[in-house]
Write a protein that holds these residues in place. Structure first.
Motif, short mmCIF file in Angstrom:
data_model
loop_
_atom_site.label_atom_id
_atom_site.label_comp_id
_atom_site.label_asym_id
_atom_site.label_seq_id
_atom_site.Cartn_x
_atom_site.Cartn_y
_atom_site.Cartn_z
N ALA A 685 1.14 -0.76 0.13
CA ALA A 685 -0.03 -0.20 -0.21
C ALA A 685 0.59 1.15 -0.29
N GLY A 686 0.18 2.28 -0.42
CA GLY A 686 0.81 3.62 -0.41
C GLY A 686 -0.21 4.81 -0.36
N PHE A 687 0.11 5.48 1.00
CA PHE A 687 -1.32 6.49 1.15
C PHE A 687 -0.80 8.02 0.90
N VAL A 688 -1.86 8.74 -0.36
CA VAL A 688 -2.24 9.85 -0.21
C VAL A 688 -3.12 10.82 0.01
N ASN A 689 -3.70 11.64 -0.84
CA ASN A 689 -4.40 12.41 0.28
C ASN A 689 -6.11 12.71 -0.85
N GLY A 888 0.45 11.74 3.37
CA GLY A 888 -0.24 10.78 3.09
C GLY A 888 0.47 9.87 4.48
N GLY A 889 -0.41 9.08 4.94
CA GLY A 889 -0.75 7.88 5.79
C GLY A 889 -0.42 8.60 6.80
N ASN A 890 -0.40 9.96 6.86
CA ASN A 890 -0.52 10.38 9.03
C ASN A 890 -1.26 9.23 9.95
N PRO A 891 -0.69 9.67 11.42
CA PRO A 891 -1.45 9.01 11.96
C PRO A 891 -3.12 9.50 12.29
N VAL A 892 -3.11 10.11 11.57
CA VAL A 892 -4.61 11.05 12.28
C VAL A 892 -4.56 10.02 10.70
N SER A 893 -5.20 10.54 9.75
CA SER A 893 -5.61 9.71 8.22
C SER A 893 -6.01 8.13 8.41
N CYS A 894 -4.39 8.14 9.17
CA CYS A 894 -5.04 6.50 9.40
C CYS A 894 -5.93 5.81 10.47
N ALA A 895 -6.15 6.52 11.65
CA ALA A 895 -6.91 6.67 12.50
C ALA A 895 -8.24 6.84 12.10
N VAL A 896 -8.44 7.16 10.91
CA VAL A 896 -9.93 8.19 10.45
C VAL A 896 -9.82 6.48 9.60
N GLY A 897 -9.38 6.38 8.76
CA GLY A 897 -8.94 4.64 7.38
C GLY A 897 -9.97 3.42 8.02
N LEU A 898 -8.80 3.72 9.83
CA LEU A 898 -9.19 2.42 10.51
C LEU A 898 -10.33 2.16 10.99
N ALA A 899 -11.26 4.19 11.17
CA ALA A 899 -12.53 3.72 11.71
C ALA A 899 -13.07 3.30 11.16
N VAL A 900 -13.47 3.82 9.55
CA VAL A 900 -14.24 3.71 8.09
C VAL A 900 -14.51 1.94 8.05
N LEU A 901 -12.82 0.86 8.38
CA LEU A 901 -13.05 -0.44 8.81
C LEU A 901 -13.95 -0.76 9.13
N ASP A 902 -13.81 -0.39 10.89
CA ASP A 902 -14.78 -0.64 11.80
C ASP A 902 -16.17 -0.68 11.73
N VAL A 903 -16.46 0.46 10.81
CA VAL A 903 -17.86 0.38 11.54
C VAL A 903 -18.55 -0.63 10.23
N ILE A 904 -17.77 -0.69 8.28
CA ILE A 904 -18.83 -0.92 7.24
C ILE A 904 -18.19 -2.32 8.06
#
Length: 1018
Positions: A685-689, A888-904
């Protein structure tokens, strides 16, 4: 002769002066003061000092005289700063002296210091003075904590606990009407008050804080300067102190409960009261007055000789009649509120529960109230014609005025807000029972104005309390009360007024109504009390009130109390807060400033732009409080402002946010979770904005791996905003402002089965459309070149929600890979489970891309995007040039991404997308049978499209109809878009949390809009 008169001291001023000289050695000028049982003289000594000489009734036991002496001594020792009389000793150093009258009765003498001030009775009793009185009594009683004396335990009719003895004195009251009045209070006292008195705190109290025993500062009449006359002090319930002071303060006061509240507030500040004490205060005030008037009546034969006994009898009767007209529960609510308690137990919890659970409430109207274009009904404007013609006088004309306004302004719902000051309440029924010469003018319900017959539904499960007809002019007409008992919330009642009488034959007390069940209909003026058709909806946190007792209009002075008893029903009814107050710049100013400050080709949706100020779940709320069902903005994949995302973002932002040059758990954890949703070949994976950045990175990966530039892209596709992405987006370069394809860009036919040649067998659509790609590759080979990549949305969106024919991607991927190119799946719009059956739309074609790009849904609105690729492609990219993305891939963004996966995953939103999507597709196809304009229905999960045509045979696009439907849905509060080369395809991509109820709302609006547009366009 009466025994009390035999023992009452009757010394002349001269005789009292002689006693003063004999026992205290003082020469002074004496003047007699009023008293009931004793004699009191003001003593002005030659040295300028002032005292009070008390000659005590001979019948008073010594223990009582000693009690008062001990009480004053205790206060002097423990609260020396309190302005109360201080004992002056006799010549022998004693606290008391004694003498014998000419009648042979022994009397005791006490000399105490004078307390300076004016009697409260001779000054105004405003709230400040009464609150100061309460504080003084609170300080005095607090100073007596721990004090006890045998004399405090005497039997006294003025003891509040003995108020029931008034029954034995009722025969002295000559008026039958007055006796009945007193009996009502006595019955309440014996049944509900007396049994509870024994459970309350008791202590030594003053017990007679009437306004002659209370002094105010001679200059500042708002400040209590002294407390005198302790002849009635005894051990009694602490709350009696407040009740007695309030009873006297209420005499001839225009607002007796307000006066009592001021005293209670002051007392509570110095000596905190308990709720159970305040709950009895109203009755104890009344019972002090009952005691007073019955004692006066029993002594009436002697009052001509002692006017002190009769001084308060007339105003006491007046006050008792006032109290009798009051609802005790309302009075108690005012007193509770004054002490900082809830107006009724649990009141604040009800409002808090409704606010916390508002998203789960069912619509009160056919659809959520916030979705209707709404306006304030001008009852708050006394000059408005509708106001003038309302109030039961000309309701038909008032309704006509309102309907004309609605037609002119596109309004469907009128709202009469809680707390509004209204001049229409002019009848005698609106005169205050609490405050003299005051009207109840503040509206305590929420009015919803629509046509007579509008159906109304309960947002919560309920039990019917009552259904009745109120026949009074300007009354409610049909009035329904429902009791709600949701889990985790105190029970509360909703009142539904001005209803149609049909409810009388359909529901009855005791019936259970499920959430969303029909309550009734708005009544016409002839059955709703003579008003323009509307619902008066009101909450009551006091469930003991009957429907007719619930106060629909209240005094402005007590609005804070009424707000707790009858909370604003706006949230319960589904009215958005933004309806009541517009904030920020006007639409016109924003448009003007955008033109001045922003890029001129930054587009705005709709001819009449919308200013959204809040998002919540599937809803977007504009600055007027109107809620729009969002079926278009797929960025907020799991709903606008999802609490899990907000919490994850805020929590991590409050701890740390930095870049990927430092180690952090989140980026690794998120990469693990994200790649786990993809086929096993896709591991890096590579993370961007943004989606554009993701596609740009995909092109870098492609170039590093293939060394080529040639692109194969689908016609009418769109992949991002950077120039290299515009270059591979026919949607951009083939439209206005575009310059056509660059030499390295090769455009393949959009594989749209609906528009496939008629002679193509359906099962061959995939292979036939793939031939377009094969031809492009062959053309490249003829030049000695080959494709660098093939890129396509797994479901082309801008092209019109085009679902690729079966086998298409398998064939295309084969052709591209055989020619040395890589295959890029653009999942920016269609990924993350939107199709329901799979995590990724490419999976529905049975293929595995070399590179997958994703954005938009990945962060639920947070700027986060990603590229996932194979190890093989990654190794080619790792050519020595560093790759770095600041955010890209900063701690806040990744925390948000994890939360989205958790909800789905946690809420099975893929399963929801599949079931609700299928439900919608079936409904769209049912509409297709009724509307010839619907040429094709397409969809998978919550990625949906409806193609509109002028002719089903030719499949000619109906752009005008599509735009009319899109704009009509917008006017009805539903957002959708139009896409495709001819903008004739309705595009719907609602959040993954879209429910069946939301789907039904969408379908209802579509049905109404299609019918309307069909009529308009013929």
């Amino acid at each position: 002769m009466n025994d009390m008169l035999k023992t009452t001291p009757d010394f002349s001023t001269e005789a009292a002066a002689a006693l003063l000289k004999e026992h205290y050695g003082l020469s002074a000028t004496l003047s007699l003061l009023a008293s009931e049982r004793d004699q009191n003289f003001k003593v002005e000594a030659e040295d300028g000092s002032i005292s009070i000489l008390k000659i005590i009734n001979g019948a008073e036991p010594e223990v009582e005289s000693d009690f008062q002496t001990a009480l004053l001594s205790h206060v002097g020792a423990h609260a020396a700063d309190l302005p109360v009389p201080h004992i002056r000793p006799t010549l022998s150093g004693a606290s008391l002296a004694s003498t014998t009258s000419t009648r042979g009765v022994t009397h005791r003498l006490r000399l105490v210091s004078w307390v300076e001030g004016l009697p409260l009775a001779e000054t105004g009793r405003n709230d400040a003075a009464l609150q100061s009185l309460g504080r003084m009594l609170g300080r005095f009683d607090a100073s007596l904590k721990g004090f006890m004396h045998p004399g405090a335990l005497r039997d006294l009719d003025w003891d509040i606990r003995h108020a029931g003895r008034s029954t034995d004195r009722l025969h002295h009251v000559t008026s039958a009407e007055d006796r009945a009045l007193l009996e009502r209070f006595l019955v309440r006292f014996e049944k509900s008050v007396a049994p509870r008195l024994a459970t309350l705190r008791a202590a030594v109290i003053h017990n007679d804080a009437n306004d002659w025993n209370v002094l105010v500062d001679k200059v500042d009449h708002d400040t209590i300067s002294g407390l005198i006359d302790f002849g009635d002090a005894l051990h009694a319930p602490v709350i009696a102190e407040v009740a007695i002071a309030a009873a006297y303060a209420g005499l001839d006061h225009p607002d007796p409960i307000g006066a009592a509240a001021a005293i209670a507030r002051g007392f509570h500040a110095e000596y905190p009261l308990a709720e159970e004490e305040v709950d009895l205060l109203f009755d104890l005030i009344a019972m002090r007055l009952v005691t007073s008037v019955t004692i006066s009546a029993s002594r009436r034969a002697h009052t001509d000789d002692n006017p002190y006994l009769a001084i308060s009898e007339r105003p006491a009767w007046t006050l008792l009649r006032k109290l009798d007209r009051m609802n005790p529960r309302f009075a108690t609510a005012i007193l509770r509120h004054a002490c900082g308690f809830e107006a009724t137990s649990g009141a604040r919890k009800v409002s808090a529960w409704i606010n916390a659970n508002r998203k789960s409430l069912k619509p009160l109207l056919e659809r959520p109230a916030a979705t209707y274009p709404a306006a304030l009904v001008p009852y708050g404007d006394p000059t408005h014609p509708m106001t003038i013609k309302s109030a039961g006088e000309q309701p038909d004309e008032a309704q006509a005025i309102w309907e004309d306004y609605c037609r002119a302004h596109g309004v469907e719902l009128g709202i009469g807000p809680f707390g509004e000051e209204r001049t229409v309440y002019a009848g005698e029924m609106f005169v205050s029972r609490f405050i003299d010469h005051t009207r109840r003018t503040r509206h305590l319900g929420l009015d919803l104005f629509m046509a007579a017959g509008t159906r109304l539904y309960t947002p919560l499960a309920a039990t019917v309390v009552s259904v009745e007809i109120e026949k009074d002019p300007l009354g409610y007409g049909c009035l329904i009360a429902l009791r709600h008992e949701p889990e985790g919330c105190p029970p509360f009642v909703t009142l539904w007024g001005h209803m149609a009488h049909e409810a009388m034959g359909r529901i009855k007390a005791g019936d259970r109504l499920a959430a969303g069940a029909l309550v009734g209909e708005m009544g016409a003026p002839k059955e709703n009390g003579g008003w323009a058709p509307h619902l008066h909806l009101q909450l009551s946190t006091d469930t003991a009130l009957s429907a007719t007792e619930i106060l629909g209009v209240g005094e402005p002075q007590f609005l804070d109390v009424w707000t707790e008893l009858f909370p604003d029903a706006r949230t319960f009814a589904g009215i958005a807060e933004e309806f009541y107050e517009k904030k920020g710049r006007s639409h016109e100013e924003i448009v003007k400033r955008r033109k001045e400050l922003l890029l001129p080709n930054l587009s705005i949706s709709y001819d009449k732009p919308i200013k959204f100020v809040r998002g919540e779940g599937v809803w977007l709320i504009d600055d007027s409080g109107r809620a729009y069902l969002d079926c278009f903005n797929n960025v907020c994949h799991i709903g606008h402002a999802h609490p899990a995302v907000v919490e994850a973002m805020a929590k991590q932002a409050a701890i740390l946010n930095t870049n990927t040059r430092y180690l952090h758990d989140n980026i690794v954890a998120y990469a693990e979770r994200l790649t786990a949703t993809l086929p096993k070949e896709l591991t890096v994976a590579g993370f961007v904005n943004s989606g554009s950045e993701a596609n740009s990175l995909a092109l870098r990966l492609m170039r590093a791996h293939t060394g080529r530039e040639n692109a194969i892209t689908l016609d009418w596709s769109y992949h991002g905003t950077t120039q290299e992405l515009i270059d591979i987006s026919p949607y951009k370069f083939r439209r206005k402002g575009g310059k056509g394809p660059k030499p390295h860009v090769h455009v393949a036919t959009i594989p749209d089965s609906y528009h496939a040649p008629a002679d193509w067998p359906a099962e061959e659509h995939g292979k036939r459309f793939a031939e377009s790609v094969a031809e492009l590759i062959q053309a490249m080979k003829a030049k000695g070149e080959g494709p660098g990549f093939f890129i396509a949305e797994s479901i082309p969106s801008v092209a019109g929600q085009v679902f690729l024919p079966e086998g298409y991607l398998k064939e295309v991927y084969r052709l591209v890979r055989e020619a040395g190119g890589v295959c890029i799946a653009d999942e920016v719009q269609v990924g993350f489970g939107r199709v329901g059956s799979h995590w990724w739309a490419f999976e529905t074609q049975g293929v595995v891309p070399d590179v997958v790009t994703m954005g938009k849904p990945i962060g639920d609105g947070h700027p986060l995007a990603a590229v996932v690729t194979t190890r093989e492609v990654t190794d080619s990219f790792n050519n020595g040039m560093e790759y770095f993305n600041t955010f890209g891939g900063n701690p806040v963004s990744c925390a948000v991404g994890l939360a989205v996966l958790d909800v789905i995953e946690g809420q099975d939103l893929r399963g929801n997308a599949l079931s609700v999507g299928n439900y919608l597709i079936d409904a769209f196809r049912a509409m297709q049978t009724r509307y010839e304009v619907i040429g094709d229905v397409r969809g998978m999960g919550l990625f949906l499209g409806i193609e509109l045509v002028t002719d089903r045979k030719t499949k000619a696009p109906s752009t005008e109809f599509a735009r009319a439907v899109s704009n009509g849905a917008r006017r009805r509060g539903v957002l959708m878009g139009t896409e495709g080369p001819h903008d004739n395809i309705l595009k719907m991509r609602p959040p993954m949390i879209f429910s069946k109820r939301d789907a039904d709302h969408l379908l209802a609006v579509l049905e109404e809009t299609f019918a309307d547009v069909a009529r308009t366009l013929g």
